[in-house]
Design an enzyme around this catalytic site. Structure first.
Site, PDB file in Angstrom:
ATOM      1  N   GLU A  74       0.826  -1.214   0.000  1.00  0.00           N
ATOM      2  CA  GLU A  74       0.000   0.000   0.000  1.00  0.00           C
ATOM      3  C   GLU A  74       0.860   1.264   0.000  1.00  0.00           C
ATOM      4  O   GLU A  74       0.539   2.258   0.643  1.00  0.00           O
ATOM      5  CB  GLU A  74      -0.928  -0.018   1.231  1.00  0.00           C
ATOM      6  CG  GLU A  74      -1.882  -1.194   1.234  1.00  0.00           C
ATOM      7  CD  GLU A  74      -2.758  -1.239   2.480  1.00  0.00           C
ATOM      8  OE1 GLU A  74      -2.701  -0.274   3.284  1.00  0.00           O
ATOM      9  OE2 GLU A  74      -3.501  -2.225   2.651  1.00  0.00           O
ATOM     10  N   CYS A  75       1.932   1.229  -0.752  1.00  0.00           N
ATOM     11  CA  CYS A  75       2.898   2.340  -0.797  1.00  0.00           C
ATOM     12  C   CYS A  75       2.821   3.029  -2.153  1.00  0.00           C
ATOM     13  O   CYS A  75       2.450   2.419  -3.159  1.00  0.00           O
ATOM     14  CB  CYS A  75       4.305   1.772  -0.565  1.00  0.00           C
ATOM     15  SG  CYS A  75       5.640   2.975  -0.690  1.00  0.00           S
ATOM     16  N   GLY A  76       3.183   4.296  -2.194  1.00  0.00           N
ATOM     17  CA  GLY A  76       3.239   5.005  -3.464  1.00  0.00           C
ATOM     18  C   GLY A  76       4.251   4.391  -4.413  1.00  0.00           C
ATOM     19  O   GLY A  76       4.171   4.572  -5.635  1.00  0.00           O
TER      20      GLY A  76
END
Length: 199
Positions: A74-76
């Site tokens: 769930e990271c950029g």
């Protein structure tokens, strides 16, 4: 005569003590050097569990170049999975492998279980490179493999700290750390591709 004899005995004792002290210092130096030298490790000493619960032995990767990366769902920077899979597909038959380590150390961006992470990687990015079980890559509970990667006393190259998800560590064919790359360096960057190709 007694004074001369006493002087000679005293001188002899002083010289003996000095020689013993020098020998001890010399032995200590050798021991310290040996200890320091022995502390340098390679990646091959580690065995870990993969996402599917199977043992993964790094010794099986001898002779390959290894890119180690800490990942998150769930990271950029999560789309880097696509580029990681791309270069793995291109170079896996040329003695190159990627090993991913899911970690929840940054912003709670890897909250899932090992099963959920495996499903996410497969469904969204078709990941085929080896993925390990979720670990910690920094702090008091930092996994031993990341102690090796981040501590100069163990890797022989440099101290570093994992800045964020998708930081990259490059390991040569002898199992030694040779380079640390920041999370924002893409897997397809020339710094990585040239290294894989031996340029």
């Amino acid at each position: 005569m007694k004074k001369i004899s006493l002087f000679l005995i005293t001188s002899f004792l002083v010289m003996s003590c000095q020689n013993q002290a020098q020998n001890q210092a010399s032995t200590t130096k050798k021991t310290d050097f040996t200890t320091t030298k022995m502390e340098k490790q390679t990646i091959y000493q580690f065995k870990i569990t993969d996402l599917n619960g199977n043992e993964f032995d790094f010794e099986t990767l001898k002779g390959k170049k290894i890119l180690i990366v800490n990942t998150a769902s769930e990271c950029g920077l999560t789309p880097q999975y696509k580029d990681l899979e791309s270069i793995y597909g291109k170079y896996k038959d040329k003695n190159f492998v990627i090993v991913g380590f899911p970690a929840n150390n940054f912003g709670g961006q890897e909250p899932g279980s090992n099963e959920q992470i495996a499903a996410f990687c497969q469904k969204n990015y078709g990941v085929t490179f080896p993925m390990m079980e979720k670990i910690s890559v920094k702090g008091n509970d930092k996994h031993e493999i990341y102690q090796f990667l981040t501590e100069k006393s163990k890797n022989g190259l440099q101290d570093s700290e994992v800045e964020w998800n998708f930081q990259k560590y490059l390991i040569n064919e002898q199992g030694e750390l040779v380079k640390v790359l920041s999370p924002r360096v893409l897997p397809t960057d020339a710094a990585i591709v040239d290294w894989i190709n031996g340029k």
